[in-house]
Design an enzyme around this catalytic site. Structure first.
Site, PDB file in Angstrom:
ATOM      1  N   GLY A 100       3.967  -3.926 -11.129  1.00 36.77           N
ATOM      2  CA  GLY A 100       3.638  -2.823 -10.173  1.00 36.77           C
ATOM      3  C   GLY A 100       4.515  -2.605  -9.098  1.00 36.77           C
ATOM      4  N   GLN A 140       6.758  -0.748  -0.326  1.00 39.81           N
ATOM      5  CA  GLN A 140       7.459  -2.081  -0.730  1.00 39.81           C
ATOM      6  C   GLN A 140       8.971  -1.974  -0.692  1.00 39.81           C
ATOM      7  OE1 GLN A 140       4.732  -2.900  -4.379  1.00 39.81           O
ATOM      8  NE2 GLN A 140       5.344  -5.294  -3.346  1.00 39.81           N
ATOM      9  N   CYS A 172       2.593 -11.220  -5.061  1.00 41.86           N
ATOM     10  CA  CYS A 172       3.128  -9.835  -4.752  1.00 41.86           C
ATOM     11  C   CYS A 172       4.729 -10.156  -4.472  1.00 41.86           C
ATOM     12  CB  CYS A 172       2.164  -9.402  -3.304  1.00 41.86           C
ATOM     13  SG  CYS A 172       2.814  -8.003  -2.603  1.00 41.86           S
ATOM     14  N   LEU A 173       5.473  -9.169  -5.071  1.00 41.47           N
ATOM     15  CA  LEU A 173       6.853  -9.057  -4.725  1.00 41.47           C
ATOM     16  C   LEU A 173       7.238  -9.012  -3.537  1.00 41.47           C
ATOM     17  CD1 LEU A 173       8.077  -6.621  -7.343  1.00 41.47           C
ATOM     18  CD2 LEU A 173       8.028  -9.072  -7.403  1.00 41.47           C
ATOM     19  N   HIS A 195      -4.282  -3.133  -6.762  1.00 42.19           N
ATOM     20  CA  HIS A 195      -3.186  -4.137  -5.926  1.00 42.19           C
ATOM     21  C   HIS A 195      -2.120  -3.126  -5.367  1.00 42.19           C
ATOM     22  CE1 HIS A 195      -0.624  -7.648  -4.929  1.00 42.19           C
ATOM     23  NE2 HIS A 195       0.314  -6.687  -5.129  1.00 42.19           N
ATOM     24  N   GLU A 196      -1.705  -2.093  -6.173  1.00 39.67           N
ATOM     25  CA  GLU A 196      -0.607  -1.275  -5.585  1.00 39.67           C
ATOM     26  C   GLU A 196      -1.281  -0.286  -4.920  1.00 39.67           C
ATOM     27  OE1 GLU A 196       2.470  -2.181  -6.122  1.00 39.67           O
ATOM     28  OE2 GLU A 196       1.809  -3.711  -7.623  1.00 39.67           O
ATOM     29  N   HIS A 211      -1.527  -1.095  -1.334  1.00 35.52           N
ATOM     30  CA  HIS A 211      -0.177  -0.904  -0.402  1.00 35.52           C
ATOM     31  C   HIS A 211       0.008   0.606   0.061  1.00 35.52           C
ATOM     32  CE1 HIS A 211       2.115  -4.703  -1.124  1.00 35.52           C
ATOM     33  NE2 HIS A 211       1.869  -4.727  -2.555  1.00 35.52           N
TER      34      HIS A 211
END
Length: 192
Positions: free
Chosen positions: A45, A50, A106-107, A148-149, A152
């Site tokens: 995702g 991000q 997480c990226l 999760h996304e 953000h």
């Protein structure tokens, strides 16, 4: 084009993102670039904050997770076979089901993974990439990745779901990430 992922500490990660309209400049290209960036970073995702855009847009591909599972693992997530989708202007209608724990990463916060408790189902109102409206309920791993996304685009991070003690114990690692003292195999932008 592969975009740079912003690291922990960047102010855009703490902003509540804004809804967009169908005439948002370069939206099709942005979505295409987000897919390319997500796959190049081995993500499932990616949310617009991000990549330094404070808009309510994220992409999810949990189908790839299920492609790599055996039948016993898939059986742990009944009703969830994965999904590849674009979410624009998403808003939660309802969270339901028992909370369950899963190890998340997480990226934007590389090399840190922790168990996070989230509800097993989420119902969302959102638009797809053609700006067609949907209201759907998602469950299991797909719901988790969506939540999760979604965090953000609401200015939250998975570490916000951890106890204050756990966050305190990882403070040094988070500081290193924000200062760029970390090696990753994808393009990142660090605060400052």
């Amino acid at each position: 084009m592969i975009l740079s992922i912003v690291a922990y500490g960047h102010p855009v990660l703490r902003k509540v993102a804004s809804d967009i309209s169908a005439d948002y400049p370069g939206l099709d290209k942005l979505i295409e670039d987000m897919w390319e960036t997500m796959y190049a970073s081995n993500g499932v995702g990616l949310a617009a904050p991000q990549i330094n855009r404070d808009i309510r847009l994220f992409v999810v591909d949990t189908a790839q997770m299920f492609d790599n599972m055996d039948e016993d693992e898939k059986a742990e997530y009944p009703g969830d076979a994965g999904l590849k989708a674009v979410f624009i202007n998403a808003h939660i209608v309802e969270l339901s089901g028992d909370k369950w724990s899963y190890n998340e990463g997480c990226l934007s916060i590389p090399k840190i993974r922790e168990d996070v408790n989230r509800e097993e189902s989420v119902t969302l109102d959102y638009l797809d990439e053609q700006f067609q409206p949907h209201q759907k309920t998602f469950t299991g791993l797909t719901a988790r990745v969506i939540l999760h996304e979604y965090d953000h685009i609401d200015g939250k991070l998975f570490i916000d779901h951890l106890s204050p003690l756990k966050r305190k114990l990882m403070k040094g690692k988070l500081t290193d990430i924000s200062k760029g003292k970390i090696r990753v195999d994808y393009k990142m932008t660090f605060p400052g």
